[in-house]
Design an enzyme around this catalytic site. Structure first.
Site, PDB file in Angstrom:
ATOM      1  N   LYS A  22      38.114  53.357  47.231  1.00 47.05           N
ATOM      2  CA  LYS A  22      36.866  52.643  46.880  1.00 47.05           C
ATOM      3  C   LYS A  22      36.922  51.199  47.359  1.00 47.05           C
ATOM      4  CE  LYS A  22      36.195  50.689  42.654  1.00 47.05           C
ATOM      5  NZ  LYS A  22      35.710  49.298  42.646  1.00 47.05           N
ATOM      6  N   ARG A 122      34.471  35.967  36.437  1.00 49.25           N
ATOM      7  CA  ARG A 122      34.942  36.407  37.743  1.00 49.25           C
ATOM      8  C   ARG A 122      34.368  35.462  38.799  1.00 49.25           C
ATOM      9  NH1 ARG A 122      34.668  42.879  38.245  1.00 49.25           N
ATOM     10  NH2 ARG A 122      36.200  42.458  39.900  1.00 49.25           N
TER      11      ARG A 122
END
Ligand code: EPZ
Length: 432
Positions: A22, A122
């Site tokens: 992924k 993040r």
């Protein structure tokens, strides 16, 4: 709504095949924007994050052809837009790769700030600093990143990563491949998917050396051409199946892996009493006796991967003794703990430290997935627990695991996908 229904307590046996990675696919697909030709990408995992990033490329005007379930051809020669709309790009973290790719292609990019699993703040400051080092003017306005190369093309630079950031390392490569001059990226991340992206770009005519080490050197080229590339197997998907057998017990052959990429995971599982045998592009995992406790500290590659932390925690819940996990990467990666406690797990969390006291058994319960790897860990815990476990919010899990139910059924797990609306209407019918 859909959910997984698991009848746990059964050992796993048979063989399972791992899909493409992924975290490589979501970087390599945007990288195709840099090529003046058709890019044929093979071993692409069939997961919703890939579906979404391909849709974004189509929105930009790229021609995307699905050759088969795992092969896509991308022709970016006719795209005109360098703006990525908010409603798509904020659905995933990897949309930030579109900034580097569009900046490298057009010298311009306007991309909404990324979304992704809630693992704490993040930031993308290292990404933006890299673009600025390469000569881009960068600003964040109205929730969008605006990046512009004043002369239309970036220039080579020396970039030092404050942290070995996977995303920032990949984005710096994407922006630098067509820059004028040479770029060095120091304190670079070394994950397998970093190397995979560099290999893909070199196949398209880039000149990148050192990927997989602390220093990556990129000699800028004027143009990239099309070509064919096959994505590496998913290290974390393979690790997830290793952990499933460790937790539930059994004997499973895991095919289409690169054993070297699994060393950090295998070493820990062997400490816990799990047997792992390597066979070229496969590993065999066996767990028959009791699990032993161990300690885990998540680190950048080649350390123990943070993306395997929830899954190994599920195993440690059933190990003999007390284990300690130190989450070295993310601030908030213990959101699964409250769900594990519903199964009877004994876990205490203090900041980045989790202390897990192993118990003799877990018992099934209704759980709610809260992010991709936490959801996968709940599946593992459900396979090991006695009785029935239901897991809702499975869209998180389907972002990163291809055919999870079928693959687990193939190794003997009693797991099925249930549509809760059908279930409700059946209940209504019975009640009526
Ligand atoms: C990638 O995220 C992966 N996602 C994550 O996997 C994985 O957990 C992470 O790398 C670490 O391996 C994708 O590849 C799409 P980082 P990324 O930049 O790039 C800090 C999964 O489950 N940082 O390596 O966002 C950051 O806060 C997902 O597949 C900054 O401070 O991770 C973190 O503490 C979840 N500023 C550390 O660096 C920045 O500009 C590592 O983050 C960037 C990162």
């Amino acid at each position: 709504m859909q959910k997984y229904v698991i009848q746990g307590g059964k050992p796993l046996t048979g063989s399972v095949t791992i899909s493409g990675a992924k975290n490589a696919a979501v970087a390599i697909i945007p990288a195709a924007l840099l090529a003046d030709g058709v890019c044929r990408i093979e071993n692409v995992p069939q997961i919703s994050d890939v579906t979404l990033i391909l849709r974004i490329l189509q929105e930009l005007g790229a021609r995307v052809k699905l050759v088969n379930r795992h092969t896509v051809e991308i022709d970016s020669r006719h795209i005109l837009s360098f703006c990525v709309p908010d409603e798509l790009s904020r659905k995933m973290r990897a949309s930030y790769y579109l900034i580097g790719a569009l900046l490298g292609r057009f010298g311009r990019a306007v991309v909404s700030m990324p979304g992704g699993c809630d693992l704490g703040t993040r930031p993308i400051d290292l990404h933006l600093k890299s673009f600025q080092a390469l000569g881009a003017k960068v600003s964040v306005e109205g929730g969008y990143v605006h990046a512009t190369a004043p002369e239309g093309r970036l220039h080579g630079a020396g970039i030092y990563m404050d942290q070995a950031s996977v995303g920032a390392t990949m984005n710096a490569m994407l922006a630098a491949v067509r820059a004028h001059g040479t770029t060095t990226i120091e304190n670079a991340a070394k994950e397998p998917h970093i190397v995979d992206l560099a290999n893909f770009l070199n196949t398209m005519g880039a000149d990148i050396a050192g990927a997989g080490t602390d220093v990556i050197r990129v000699r800028g080229v004027r143009a990239l051409h099309g070509g064919t590339y096959s994505i590496i197997p998913d290290q974390i998907e393979a690790g997830t199946y290793l952990a499933a057998v460790a937790a539930a017990g059994g004997d499973v052959f895991i095919r289409n892996v690169i054993p070297k990429h699994l060393d950090c995971i295998t070493a820990k599982l062997e400490e816990m009493g799990v047997q792992v045998e390597e066979y070229g592009d496969a590993v065999r995992v066996i767990r028959r006796g009791p699990l032993r406790r161990t300690n885990i500290k998540t680190m950048p590659y080649p350390g123990f991967p943070t993306d395997m932390q929830p899954q190994i925690a599920a195993c440690l819940c059933l190990a003999n003794g007390t284990s300690v996990i130190n989450e070295g990467i993310w601030e908030n990666r213990y959101r699964y703990v409250a769900e594990f406690r519903r199964l009877g797990a004994h876990i205490q969390v203090d900041g980045k430290i989790a202390v897990i006291e192993g118990v003799d058994r877990l018992t099934g319960a209704p759980l709610r997935a809260c992010d991709l790897r936490a959801g996968a860990a709940m599946v593992i815990a459900g396979l090991a627990a006695e009785g029935m476990t239901e897991i809702s919010c499975i869209h998180y899990i389907e972002r990163g695991y291809e055919n999870l139910v079928e693959k687990l059924q193939g190794i003997g797990a009693d797991i099925r996908l249930v549509d809760t609306q059908d279930e409700d209407s059946q209940r209504a019918g019975q009640a009526g």
